[in-house]
Scaffold this active site. Structure first.
Site, PDB file in Angstrom:
ATOM      1  CG  ASP A   1      -2.243   0.773   1.044  1.00 12.66           C
ATOM      2  OD1 ASP A   1      -2.226   1.836   0.305  1.00 12.66           O
ATOM      3  OD2 ASP A   1      -3.285   0.321   1.396  1.00 12.66           O
TER       4      ASP A   1
ATOM      5  CG  HIS B   1      -1.192   2.930  -3.703  1.00 19.21           C
ATOM      6  ND1 HIS B   1      -1.475   2.904  -5.119  1.00 19.21           N
ATOM      7  CD2 HIS B   1      -1.790   1.847  -3.332  1.00 19.21           C
ATOM      8  CE1 HIS B   1      -2.276   1.705  -5.126  1.00 19.21           C
ATOM      9  NE2 HIS B   1      -2.359   1.119  -4.088  1.00 19.21           N
TER      10      HIS B   1
ATOM     11  CB  SER C   1     -10.614   0.869  -0.195  1.00 19.02           C
ATOM     12  OG  SER C   1     -10.609  -0.358  -0.092  1.00 19.02           O
TER      13      SER C   1
ATOM     14  CE1 TYR D   1      -9.121   0.670  -3.649  1.00 18.73           C
ATOM     15  CE2 TYR D   1      -8.232   1.630  -5.626  1.00 18.73           C
ATOM     16  CZ  TYR D   1      -8.265   0.678  -4.609  1.00 18.73           C
ATOM     17  OH  TYR D   1      -7.469  -0.465  -4.878  1.00 18.73           O
TER      18      TYR D   1
END
Length: 345
Positions: free
Chosen positions: A18, A21, A171, A291
């Site tokens: 994660d 990102h 999310s 998101y």
């Protein structure tokens, strides 16, 4: 159910997945090994390593990674002695062939991730993961978008396919403590007692740690978190903060807090080219239920078309866009630009 504060929590770090990102998937091999080595020293239970969008996420739509998934996985596996190497697989992006390659590279756990209403597309991947002997997790993204009972029914589907643990993934960082409590209770009501549950929080409303604590109090077995909160949007629940809170609560987490604190500040935070924090844009993600990994894509579109990132994010939320629809961000930006020109005419 009776809460057992002495139960060993399974601590799942997501800094290297994660967290990708937050830096547009540009971790170097050295970055991966430095972070993995520190996490392993701190005795976390698993370390997730892939492109931010999972196996084979490196693409025009999601952003190209600095290295391949297999290069990152092998680099982490080379320095890890205690933790499980874990991967994310989104059906439609990654395939069972990619999962086998990840297994051969050293991965021993997989989270098969779908949108919260699409558990039925996970069957092939969950069944194959079990055939490989992997620790197999069903991972329901954007869990705020459907009621608790519907989410639990989707989790039950994943369980019937063979998932050993079912995760709710916030999310969009849009849920509060009541939302978490309701969903965790719904999971416990329908899942078999031996099936574990997990919580993946985002910090867009600054509730990542609080939501994770509530999940544990409701019987959650596994907690996702990342060093310095390194993740999409305002990041995940910061690992070192969650562990400090768990320590003060007297919970059995099995990790070394000071090693995590050092890694967060000395290794991870300096990598951030955009601060991972709650600010106007990331708060907009949580407020609008968007998101979290849309953030960096929306910032690029906003700069290109002379718009506000926040306006793009709020419109994405209004349209109920979900993970995988990154290509719609430019469409939304063009629609907003056209509407603005119409108003000015």
């Amino acid at each position: 159910m009776t809460f057992n504060p002495g139960k060993k929590l399974y601590i799942s770090d997501v800094t290297l997945r994660d967290g990708s990102h937050a830096i547009r998937h540009q971790y170097s091999i050295q970055n991966v090994q430095d972070i993995a080595r520190a996490l392993d020293k701190a005795r976390v239970d698993s370390i997730e390593v892939t492109h931010g969008d999972g196996l084979q996420g490196s693409s025009f739509n999601y952003g190209f990674g600095a290295h391949s998934d297999l290069e990152w996985i092998e680099a982490a596996a080379d320095v890890i002695q205690h933790a499980r190497v874990t991967v994310l697989l989104v059906p439609g992006i990654g395939t069972v062939h990619d999962l086998k390659a990840a297994y051969d590279a050293g991965a021993r756990s997989v989270r098969v991730a779908t949108h919260c209403t699409e558990a039925d597309v996970s069957r092939q991947h969950i069944e194959y993961a079990r055939e490989l002997g992997m620790d197999t997790v069903g991972f329901l993204m954007m869990s705020h978008m459907i009621p608790a009972e519907q989410l639990a029914a989707q989790g039950k589907l994943m369980e019937t396919y063979g998932a050993q643990c079912i995760y709710m993934a916030d999310s969009g960082g849009a849920m509060n403590m009541n939302d978490i409590r309701d969903r965790m209770r719904a999971f416990k009501a329908v899942l078999n007692p031996q099936t574990q549950t997990g919580m993946h929080a985002h910090h867009n409303l600054s509730l990542g740690v609080a939501n994770s604590i509530i999940a544990v109090e409701e019987g959650c077995d596994r907690i996702d978190a990342s060093l310095a909160g390194m993740g999409a949007g305002a990041g995940n629940a910061p690992l070192e903060v969650f562990i400090a809170a768990a320590e003060r609560l007297g919970w059995n987490h099995g990790t070394d807090l000071y090693t995590l604190m050092d890694a967060a500040d000395d290794i991870v935070r300096p990598l951030q080219d955009r601060p991972v924090r709650v600010d106007r844009e990331t708060l907009g993600l949580g407020y609008a239920g968007v998101y979290s990994s849309f953030l960096r894509h929306a910032e690029v579109a906003a700069a290109k078309y002379g718009l506000k990132t926040l306006d793009i994010l709020v419109e994405l939320g209004r349209r109920r866009m979900v993970g995988g629809q990154e290509d719609m961000i430019v469409d939304v930006a063009l629609d907003l630009l056209a509407a603005r020109k119409e108003q000015q005419a």
